[in-house]
Design a protein around this motif. Structure first.
Motif, short mmCIF file in Angstrom:
data_model
loop_
_atom_site.label_atom_id
_atom_site.label_comp_id
_atom_site.label_asym_id
_atom_site.label_seq_id
_atom_site.Cartn_x
_atom_site.Cartn_y
_atom_site.Cartn_z
N SER A 1 35.56 34.78 38.96
CA SER A 1 36.53 35.89 39.00
C SER A 1 37.04 36.31 37.63
O SER A 1 38.11 36.89 37.50
CB SER A 1 37.71 35.50 39.90
N MET B 1 43.76 40.23 41.20
CA MET B 1 43.92 39.69 42.54
C MET B 1 43.57 40.74 43.60
O MET B 1 42.97 40.42 44.63
CB MET B 1 45.36 39.19 42.75
N MET C 1 39.91 40.70 44.02
CA MET C 1 39.44 39.50 44.73
C MET C 1 39.71 39.61 46.23
O MET C 1 38.92 39.11 47.04
CB MET C 1 40.09 38.25 44.13
N TYR D 1 36.78 39.39 49.02
CA TYR D 1 36.90 38.56 50.22
C TYR D 1 36.62 39.40 51.47
O TYR D 1 35.87 38.97 52.36
CB TYR D 1 38.31 37.96 50.28
N GLN E 1 38.34 30.35 39.81
CA GLN E 1 39.19 30.92 38.78
C GLN E 1 38.43 30.85 37.46
O GLN E 1 37.81 29.84 37.12
CB GLN E 1 40.52 30.18 38.68
N TYR F 1 45.06 31.46 44.60
CA TYR F 1 43.88 31.64 45.45
C TYR F 1 43.96 30.75 46.70
O TYR F 1 43.57 31.17 47.79
CB TYR F 1 42.62 31.30 44.67
N ILE G 1 38.24 26.65 46.76
CA ILE G 1 38.57 27.27 45.48
C ILE G 1 38.13 26.33 44.36
O ILE G 1 38.30 25.12 44.46
CB ILE G 1 40.07 27.57 45.36
#
Length: 359
Positions: free
Chosen positions: A157, A162, A165, A169, A183, A203, A212
């Motif tokens: 990422s 965010m 992301m 998802y 991350q 996350y 994660i």
């Protein structure tokens, strides 16, 4: 607890599974097949789970002007960026040879598919999972096509927000639930103040149903170990045989001795995470027997007296008696015999004592 996925055959990540450690060889092989094999063996011998490369089909990753751009960096392998990249790019047959070599020595092998055609080749090569590099994380058509291949995905990422992301998802999840986020900050080498390990926690809260992890480009191992303590289930670090070699990634890479230490430290931290249940452990019994304190008589206490707090104190006592946390429960209790000053208060001297069971 985040759900587990089977990232490689027989190797699950997430939940209580061990951290999956990816040795990112990338293009630190200098375009030399023998060096690449040495690096795969190094990754295996240092304890990594996977040796990873970067595969590009250059005409699909770059436009003509990007490939024709003069490249005068000290790290250059050619006069133009295209010449430079072609020097570092292995052929399909060379990739087949590297994968076979990795299988022979017993380490998982994969690569980042740096464009859609590279993903097609890696799918044909039958890699266990696809790595999505940060540069393609916001490439939504690429993500959708890659997810439809049905292989597990590890998605970095770096350079993303965010909000992006969340979009990633929402694109990937309905197509292919077997993926995780890492991350990552895309700087080489990465300074500690730009790592932002707290994003791991963000996350974990935002995407509780996927593992994660962390992809690091910092120097040293401390930050990556901290990521594991924060719950990272995949850790990816660039590796090299020599940080002084030509190439922009070498400085942000780990040499073999550092990779060994990273693997060792991660496994130690995993053991140390242990159980969330706090209790007296068997390994503490010796210390408790030697130094654990008891309630003792602060003054001489006659038979039949009702205990008050000013009659009691806490010391390391012989023999052992009531533990310090019982001192308030003893107040108001009647004693059955004379107790000398400095004598341990035991169950035998307290009338109608009922031993409390610790939960």
């Amino acid at each position: 607890m985040p759900r587990e996925i089977e990232l490689c055959p027989g190797r699950r990540v997430g939940g209580d599974q061990p951290c999956f450690i990816i040795a990112e060889i990338g293009q630190n092989h200098q375009g030399d097949l023998d060096i690449a094999k040495r690096m795969i063996r190094m990754a295996k011998e240092c304890g990594a789970d996977c040796a990873k490369f970067q595969k590009s089909e250059l005409e699909y990753k770059f436009n003509k002007k990007a490939l024709e751009r003069p490249y005068t960096s000290k790290h250059s392998w050619g006069k133009t960026y295209g010449e430079h990249k072609r020097h570092l790019e292995f052929s399909h047959d060379q990739y087949r040879e590297l994968k076979k070599y990795a299988e022979e020595i017993g380490i998982f092998f994969t690569a980042s598919g740096m464009d859609e055609m590279a993903v097609e080749f890696l799918h044909e090569l039958d890699v266990p999972f696809f790595k999505v590099g940060s540069g393609d994380t916001n490439n939504f058509p690429y993500l959708e096509k890659t997810a439809k291949k049905g292989r597990p995905m590890v998605i970095s990422s770096g350079m993303q927000s965010m909000n992006t992301m969340h979009q990633v998802y929402q694109i990937v999840k309905p197509i292919n639930p077997n993926f995780c986020f890492l991350q990552c900050t895309s700087a080489y080498p990465l300074q500690p103040e730009d790592v932002n390990l707290r994003v791991i926690s963000a996350y974990q809260s935002a995407f509780p149903d996927i593992p994660i992890g962390y992809s690091g480009h910092e120097t040293g191992i401390a930050i990556s170990v901290a990521a594991v303590a924060m719950g990272a289930k995949v850790v990816e670090r660039h590796v090299t045989l020599d940080k002084t070699w030509k190439g922009s990634d070498h400085q942000a890479s780990l040499e073999p001795n550092e990779l060994v230490e990273l693997v060792k430290a991660i496994r130690t931290v995993e053991k140390a995470m242990g159980s969330p249940i706090k209790q007296l452990l068997p390994c503490e019994m010796a210390c408790n027997e030697k130094l654990g304190k008891s309630v003792v008589a602060k003054v001489a206490i006659p038979e039949g007296a009702i205990l008050t707090l000013d009659m009691l104190t806490v010391k390391v006592g012989e023999p052992k008696g009531f533990p310090p946390e019982s001192i308030f429960d003893l107040v108001g209790q009647k004693v059955k015999k004379n107790i000398e000053e400095d004598e341990t208060i035991t169950e035998q001297v307290v009338e109608n004592h009922v031993k409390k069971v610790k939960c």
